[in-house]
Motif scaffolding. Structure first.
Motif, PDB file in Angstrom:
ATOM      1  N   ASN A  93       0.828  -1.213   0.000  1.00 53.37           N
ATOM      2  CA  ASN A  93       0.000   0.000   0.000  1.00 53.37           C
ATOM      3  C   ASN A  93       0.862   1.262   0.000  1.00 53.37           C
ATOM      4  O   ASN A  93       0.605   2.229   0.719  1.00 53.37           O
ATOM      5  CB  ASN A  93      -0.941   0.014   1.210  1.00 53.37           C
ATOM      6  CG  ASN A  93      -2.058   1.029   1.050  1.00 53.37           C
ATOM      7  OD1 ASN A  93      -2.485   1.336  -0.073  1.00 53.37           O
ATOM      8  ND2 ASN A  93      -2.540   1.571   2.154  1.00 53.37           N
ATOM      9  N   ASN A 118       1.992   4.338  -2.095  1.00 47.73           N
ATOM     10  CA  ASN A 118       1.687   5.206  -3.229  1.00 47.73           C
ATOM     11  C   ASN A 118       2.198   6.602  -2.872  1.00 47.73           C
ATOM     12  O   ASN A 118       1.510   7.350  -2.192  1.00 47.73           O
ATOM     13  CB  ASN A 118       0.175   5.260  -3.500  1.00 47.73           C
ATOM     14  CG  ASN A 118      -0.440   3.880  -3.610  1.00 47.73           C
ATOM     15  OD1 ASN A 118      -0.101   3.106  -4.479  1.00 47.73           O
ATOM     16  ND2 ASN A 118      -1.347   3.575  -2.685  1.00 47.73           N
ATOM     17  N   GLU A 119       3.396   6.938  -3.319  1.00 46.97           N
ATOM     18  CA  GLU A 119       3.984   8.179  -2.842  1.00 46.97           C
ATOM     19  C   GLU A 119       4.914   8.811  -3.863  1.00 46.97           C
ATOM     20  O   GLU A 119       5.381   8.168  -4.800  1.00 46.97           O
ATOM     21  CB  GLU A 119       4.748   7.938  -1.531  1.00 46.97           C
ATOM     22  CG  GLU A 119       5.906   6.973  -1.675  1.00 46.97           C
ATOM     23  CD  GLU A 119       6.500   6.558  -0.329  1.00 46.97           C
ATOM     24  OE1 GLU A 119       5.753   6.536   0.672  1.00 46.97           O
ATOM     25  OE2 GLU A 119       7.710   6.235  -0.302  1.00 46.97           O
ATOM     26  N   GLN A 145       2.174  11.522   0.264  1.00 48.66           N
ATOM     27  CA  GLN A 145       1.381  10.298   0.273  1.00 48.66           C
ATOM     28  C   GLN A 145       0.125  10.513  -0.566  1.00 48.66           C
ATOM     29  O   GLN A 145      -0.585  11.494  -0.367  1.00 48.66           O
ATOM     30  CB  GLN A 145       1.005   9.912   1.706  1.00 48.66           C
ATOM     31  CG  GLN A 145       2.192   9.764   2.650  1.00 48.66           C
ATOM     32  CD  GLN A 145       3.067   8.565   2.320  1.00 48.66           C
ATOM     33  OE1 GLN A 145       2.630   7.635   1.636  1.00 48.66           O
ATOM     34  NE2 GLN A 145       4.294   8.584   2.810  1.00 48.66           N
ATOM     35  N   LEU A 146      -0.143   9.604  -1.470  1.00 50.38           N
ATOM     36  CA  LEU A 146      -1.297   9.720  -2.367  1.00 50.38           C
ATOM     37  C   LEU A 146      -2.357   8.691  -2.012  1.00 50.38           C
ATOM     38  O   LEU A 146      -2.067   7.649  -1.415  1.00 50.38           O
ATOM     39  CB  LEU A 146      -0.860   9.544  -3.817  1.00 50.38           C
ATOM     40  CG  LEU A 146       0.261  10.480  -4.309  1.00 50.38           C
ATOM     41  CD1 LEU A 146       0.593  10.183  -5.759  1.00 50.38           C
ATOM     42  CD2 LEU A 146      -0.147  11.934  -4.140  1.00 50.38           C
ATOM     43  N   GLN A 147      -3.581   8.995  -2.411  1.00 52.33           N
ATOM     44  CA  GLN A 147      -4.707   8.090  -2.164  1.00 52.33           C
ATOM     45  C   GLN A 147      -4.952   7.153  -3.337  1.00 52.33           C
ATOM     46  O   GLN A 147      -5.936   6.418  -3.348  1.00 52.33           O
ATOM     47  CB  GLN A 147      -5.979   8.909  -1.891  1.00 52.33           C
ATOM     48  CG  GLN A 147      -5.870   9.821  -0.676  1.00 52.33           C
ATOM     49  CD  GLN A 147      -5.577   9.058   0.592  1.00 52.33           C
ATOM     50  OE1 GLN A 147      -6.209   8.037   0.871  1.00 52.33           O
ATOM     51  NE2 GLN A 147      -4.608   9.542   1.363  1.00 52.33           N
ATOM     52  N   HIS A 148      -4.057   7.189  -4.297  1.00 48.02           N
ATOM     53  CA  HIS A 148      -4.171   6.309  -5.473  1.00 48.02           C
ATOM     54  C   HIS A 148      -2.780   5.879  -5.882  1.00 48.02           C
ATOM     55  O   HIS A 148      -1.772   6.379  -5.355  1.00 48.02           O
ATOM     56  CB  HIS A 148      -4.879   7.038  -6.622  1.00 48.02           C
ATOM     57  CG  HIS A 148      -4.233   8.346  -6.992  1.00 48.02           C
ATOM     58  ND1 HIS A 148      -3.052   8.426  -7.711  1.00 48.02           N
ATOM     59  CD2 HIS A 148      -4.592   9.628  -6.710  1.00 48.02           C
ATOM     60  CE1 HIS A 148      -2.720   9.692  -7.872  1.00 48.02           C
ATOM     61  NE2 HIS A 148      -3.632  10.453  -7.268  1.00 48.02           N
ATOM     62  N   ASP A 183      -2.183   7.034 -12.445  1.00 50.23           N
ATOM     63  CA  ASP A 183      -2.424   5.906 -11.526  1.00 50.23           C
ATOM     64  C   ASP A 183      -2.945   4.667 -12.249  1.00 50.23           C
ATOM     65  O   ASP A 183      -3.772   3.921 -11.735  1.00 50.23           O
ATOM     66  CB  ASP A 183      -3.413   6.324 -10.437  1.00 50.23           C
ATOM     67  CG  ASP A 183      -4.852   6.374 -10.939  1.00 50.23           C
ATOM     68  OD1 ASP A 183      -5.059   6.450 -12.162  1.00 50.23           O
ATOM     69  OD2 ASP A 183      -5.780   6.303 -10.101  1.00 50.23           O
TER      70      ASP A 183
END
Length: 563
Positions: free
Chosen positions: A380, A382-383, A401-404, A420
């Protein structure tokens, strides 16, 4: 009545016209009455009261000291009796249901369904009124209203005073901002002047060297011509050696000197207002090359290979991204070993650092800072990892930090573009999401890598799932779609400083040049016969006029010499 008259006088009313001298009024003269005769039921002024007293000795008129014995003035009667709605009607009724005074018109229009409406004349027969107590209540309310009025008027003055004070403070703040802006402007002007001086000095130094080498070559040329028909072996030998030395110097100089033209670009800082007092300049000053023809076809002149594997690597390298810095250093992302490596101009590894996930793409933010798209689905991760190059060392910086998923990344004039797999997003450099620019969920990797044109007017997207290269406008609308049998599995994507578009076909084992409109192929720059096997990244090095290609599961990079 006297109170009513006084309050009316204070308002500037002509209420006293009801107390005109009756005798003078008959003569059409408006003289104020000073006496009232209850017997005559007339008013008299100071002059006419003398005649009245002579004629009517037994009458006892009341002067102004006995105003209470004067009759109710007509104006007072009208004020009390007249209906507020129907001005020509008197109040004659009282509605108990609504507790309202009303005239006959009001009774018909608004109270015809009320159960109890009584004549006022009937009510007063059985009910008495305490006007004195009413007057006390009125006076109490008047005092309270006056106090409130005074407070409100004082509040108005206070607000005005505070407004003037704050206005002065605003003006002081504005002056401070002007001073800060002036300081920033002067710093910016100095930085731009320093840039101009540096560029001019560098160019002049090279121009001066050109002049020196040309003068020496001309002198040697003339000297060799003078001794060519003379039997001077020693002179010929010396002339030959000197010519060879100067020619060698000239060739070395020509090969090591960039022939690009530069101009100075000023990019305003988009956060100038928010960070005004802390900014060291109004924007970014940097030398920029004059825009060349983005559709100039690149031709390959030769190639070489360079190994980038280091002793600490546990896996065969997978060079998923390549970036050339303004200082002529090269950065490569090693997907399999989760690291970023710094290469010198001879493509030797001089430094490296590890990242938390798989590094997929590199993009430059400043001349010494880069952003790395890091992704690892199982963890997990995603950065965006920022790395600074400092004295041939790689220093890890902040993270976003990304949410996707974070697959591709590009940066242009303060905007950061991130893919993404199925969508393209625009972010600020601080990580604030601006918009989702484009989306395609028809495949697993329909929005894979991205790149932006030098002017920022076009974005390029590789569609790995459907073997396409898309060209988007600033607003995310599709301008063109490119497909070609020589492009299978478009993975690596790069735009040169001149705007030339390069794309690598991972499955087709090719490197293609596509026109800047994204509509047609201009050239095939590399194939499997050239050692291009599963190319996953491609980058142009303007300092050496070469194209660098990163391969999957191979520890070497291929460098094509081009023009």
């Amino acid at each position: 009545m006297a109170t009513f008259l006084q309050s009316t006088i204070d308002k500037g009313s002509d209420i006293l016209q009801d107390f005109l001298c009756s005798t003078c009024e008959d003569k059409k003269l408006d003289n104020m009455a000073d006496f009232y005769c209850e017997t005559c039921v007339k008013f008299y002024c100071g002059k006419c009261i003398g005649m009245h007293s002579q004629l009517f000795i037994k009458h006892a008129p009341y002067g102004r000291g006995d105003l209470k014995k004067w009759p109710v003035a007509k104006q007072v009667e009208d004020f009390l009796l007249k209906c507020d709605v129907h001005k020509d009607k008197n109040l004659e009724l009282f509605c108990d249901n609504h507790i309202e005074l009303c005239c006959t018109n009001c009774a018909i229009l608004n109270h015809r369904h009320c159960q109890k409406i009584t004549l006022i004349s009937d009510i007063v027969k059985s009910q008495s009124t305490d006007l004195q107590q009413l007057s006390v209540s009125i006076q109490t309310i008047l005092k309270e209203l006056k106090k409130l009025q005074d407070n409100q008027e004082a509040s108005i003055q206070y607000v005005q005073s505070s407004y003037d004070e704050q206005l002065h403070k605003i003006q002081n703040t504005r002056r401070e901002i002007n001073v800060a802006l002036d300081t920033i402007e002067q710093k910016t002007r100095k930085e731009m002047l320093d840039t101009l001086t540096k560029l001019q000095a560098s160019t002049k130094s090279e121009a001066d060297k050109c002049i020196r080498l040309r003068d020496e070559l001309k002198r040697l040329r003339d000297a060799t011509q003078d001794i060519s028909d003379k039997s001077k072996q020693e002179l010929s030998f010396i002339a030959t050696r000197k010519c060879e030395g100067i020619i060698k110097q000239s060739k070395t100089f020509l090969n090591s000197t960039l022939q690009d033209k530069f101009y100075i670009s000023f990019q305003p800082n988009s956060e100038i207002v928010q960070y005004l007092t802390t900014l060291s300049g109004l924007g970014k000053i940097e030398p920029m090359m004059v825009q060349d023809n983005p559709n100039k076809v690149i031709t390959v002149q030769g190639k070489s290979e360079h190994n980038v594997k280091i002793s600490g690597d546990s896996n065969e390298c997978n060079i998923s991204a390549i970036l050339v810095l303004p200082a002529k250093q090269v950065l490569v992302a090693d997907f399999n070993n989760k690291s970023v490596k710094l290469l010198d101009q001879q493509y030797q590894v001089v430094s490296h650092c590890s990242v938390t996930g798989y590094p997929l793409v590199l993009c430059d933010i400043t001349p010494s800072e880069v952003a790395v798209a890091v992704n690892e689905t199982d963890m997990n991760i995603n950065e965006v990892q920022f790395i600074t190059v400092n004295n041939r060392q790689l220093v890890l910086g902040r993270k976003l930090q990304l949410q996707h998923a974070c697959i591709g990344i590009a940066f242009q004039k303060g905007d950061m573009y991130i893919t993404d797999k199925t969508a393209l997003y625009k972010y600020t450099l601080n990580g604030k999401l601006v918009s989702k620019m484009y989306k395609d969920t028809s495949g697993r990797y329909t929005v894979f890598k991205c790149a932006v044109s030098p002017t920022g007017d076009k974005l390029y997207i590789s569609n790995l799932s459907q073997d396409k290269l898309l060209t988007l406008a600033r607003d995310g609308s599709v301008l063109a779609t490119f497909t070609d049998h020589a492009l299978q599995g478009p993975c690596g994507l790069h735009v040169t400083p001149a705007g030339q578009v390069l794309v690598s076909g991972w499955e087709s084992n090719t490197i293609l040049q596509v026109d800047s409109e994204g509509k047609r192929k201009l050239a095939t720059l590399g194939t499997e016969e050239d050692g291009v096997v599963e190319p996953v990244s491609v980058c142009y090095n303007r300092h050496t006029a070469s194209i660098i290609v990163g391969l999957n599961k191979k520890s070497s990079i291929i460098v094509f010499k081009v023009e």
